[in-house]
Enzyme design. Structure first.
Site, short mmCIF file in Angstrom:
data_model
loop_
_atom_site.label_atom_id
_atom_site.label_comp_id
_atom_site.label_asym_id
_atom_site.label_seq_id
_atom_site.Cartn_x
_atom_site.Cartn_y
_atom_site.Cartn_z
N ASP A 10 0.93 -1.24 0.01
CA ASP A 10 0.08 0.06 0.01
C ASP A 10 0.78 1.15 -0.05
O ASP A 10 2.03 1.09 0.23
CB ASP A 10 -0.94 -0.04 1.14
CG ASP A 10 -1.77 1.26 1.38
OD1 ASP A 10 -2.28 1.62 0.46
OD2 ASP A 10 -2.11 1.86 2.49
N SER A 11 0.37 2.46 -0.21
CA SER A 11 1.05 3.69 0.02
C SER A 11 1.51 3.99 1.15
O SER A 11 2.53 4.67 1.45
CB SER A 11 0.15 4.72 -0.57
OG SER A 11 -0.86 4.78 0.21
N CYS A 73 -4.47 -1.42 -2.11
CA CYS A 73 -4.60 -0.07 -2.13
C CYS A 73 -5.30 0.30 -3.33
O CYS A 73 -5.22 -0.31 -4.64
CB CYS A 73 -3.10 0.45 -2.58
SG CYS A 73 -3.20 2.44 -2.82
N GLU A 154 -2.73 8.64 8.75
CA GLU A 154 -1.11 8.38 8.56
C GLU A 154 -0.56 9.06 9.88
O GLU A 154 0.30 8.52 10.64
CB GLU A 154 -0.69 8.91 7.42
CG GLU A 154 -0.77 7.77 6.38
CD GLU A 154 -0.03 6.53 6.22
OE1 GLU A 154 1.07 6.39 6.92
OE2 GLU A 154 -0.60 5.64 5.40
N CYS A 187 -10.90 2.90 -0.22
CA CYS A 187 -9.71 3.46 0.11
C CYS A 187 -9.26 2.40 1.39
O CYS A 187 -10.01 2.09 2.30
CB CYS A 187 -9.40 4.90 0.57
SG CYS A 187 -7.62 5.11 1.22
N HIS A 189 -7.03 2.73 3.74
CA HIS A 189 -7.10 3.42 4.93
C HIS A 189 -8.32 3.73 5.81
O HIS A 189 -8.42 3.84 6.94
CB HIS A 189 -6.46 5.03 4.83
CG HIS A 189 -5.12 4.86 4.27
ND1 HIS A 189 -4.60 4.45 3.27
CD2 HIS A 189 -3.94 5.49 5.24
CE1 HIS A 189 -3.37 4.65 3.42
NE2 HIS A 189 -2.76 5.20 4.53
N1 DGL Z 1 -4.56 3.39 0.82
C1 DGL Z 1 -4.84 4.02 -0.57
C2 DGL Z 1 -6.06 3.60 -1.31
O1 DGL Z 1 -6.65 2.46 -1.00
C3 DGL Z 1 -4.33 4.99 -0.74
C4 DGL Z 1 -4.09 6.38 0.04
C5 DGL Z 1 -2.98 7.28 -0.46
O2 DGL Z 1 -1.93 7.09 -0.51
O3 DGL Z 1 -3.66 8.33 -0.79
O4 DGL Z 1 -6.46 4.08 -2.14
#
Ligand code: DGL
Length: 273
Positions: A10-11, A73, A154, A187, A189
């Protein structure tokens, strides 16, 4: 049968939210996770930059002999799924969007009002709408980019009034004006703020991309006869890499997996070579 690990990335720390679902459904599998915490967020970057970072991570996972890559992600799934598949034709590559869209298509009807919240890049790609319409034409979908969520998550700003206000800033009008009754967390997150969302909008049905990807991994491993054979628990070592080992990343792994730091194999890896 294949005892090599599954590579997840993931990012940042968001992709960690898919790991407990994998551990529950596939307890014999070994995991290598990479969170690009030094370069997060991806969701407001250009597709070219996201592609460049993604290929570095893909190379790292493949060098670590993973048997499958899971793009935990949505932003990367929306932009680079086919690039990764083309670069590593020898291993399966799974994204989060198709499995989540399949659940939406199956569980929703034309009466439902489906809100998709995600990063700017994911929303601009229209990947969710396209996958959902492919599987169930006529469903009503509405998308909303919520770019402030990832930086706050984050930073660990979750269980407090700042996050609740940010959620209301993005979602109050969106939900009311579009009469949303089902919300897709597009997302990985966002499951970390699902409790805040539930508290503010208790009647919403929530579908999470982090959960749905686990079922897709299981189906793919079964189709290719690639399940790991049961191993001794000390051989089942998972490794969690981050390109910046922030305190919050370490704390999040502990919280999400419910383990202490000395029970987890957490490593730093700079991919910006
Ligand atoms: N967790 C990521 C997603 O599912 C991306 C978050 C990001 O880096 O902007 O899109």
């Amino acid at each position: 049968m294949d005892n090599r690990p599954i590579g997840f990335f993931d990012s940042g720390l968001g992709g960690l939210t898919s790991i407990p679902h994998i551990m529950k459904q596939l307890p014999d599998e070994r995991i290598i996770f990479f969170g690009d915490t030094a370069r997060t967020p991806y969701g407001s970057k250009s597709p070219d930059t996201i592609r460049q970072f993604t290929m570095q991570i893909g190379d790292f996972l493949v060098k670590n002999d993973v048997k499958m890559i899971v793009i935990a992600c949505n932003t990367v799934s929306a932009t680079c799924l086919e690039d990764l598949r083309a670069a590593y034709p020898q291993i399966p590559v799974i994204g989060v969007i198709s499995p989540t869209a399949a659940v939406v298509a199956k569980s929703c009807s034309e009466e439902d009002r489906i809100g998709i919240i995600a990063t700017k890049v994911t929303v601009r790609s229209c990947a969710y709408e396209a996958r959902i319409q492919e599987k169930h034409q006529g469903l009503h979908t509405f998308s909303k980019a919520c770019p402030a969520f990832v930086p706050l998550i984050e930073e660990g700003i979750i269980d407090n009034a700042i996050m609740d206000l940010t959620i209301q800033y993005y979602l109050d009008d969106f939900i009311r004006e579009n009469r949303i009754n089902t919300l897709v967390l597009g997302c990985t997150h966002y499951p970390l703020i699902a409790a805040n969302i539930r508290k503010l909008y208790p009647d919403l049905r929530i579908i999470s991309s982090s959960k749905e990807v686990a079922t897709a991994v299981k189906i793919e491993l079964a189709a290719r006869d690639m399940f790991a054979v049961p191993q001794r628990s000390d051989d089942l070592e998972n490794v969690f890499y981050a390109s910046d080992l922030s305190e919050n990343f370490v704390n999040m792994i502990k919280t999400i997996l419910g383990r202490e730091e000395d029970e987890l194999n957490i490593k730093f890896k700079n991919l910006d070579l």
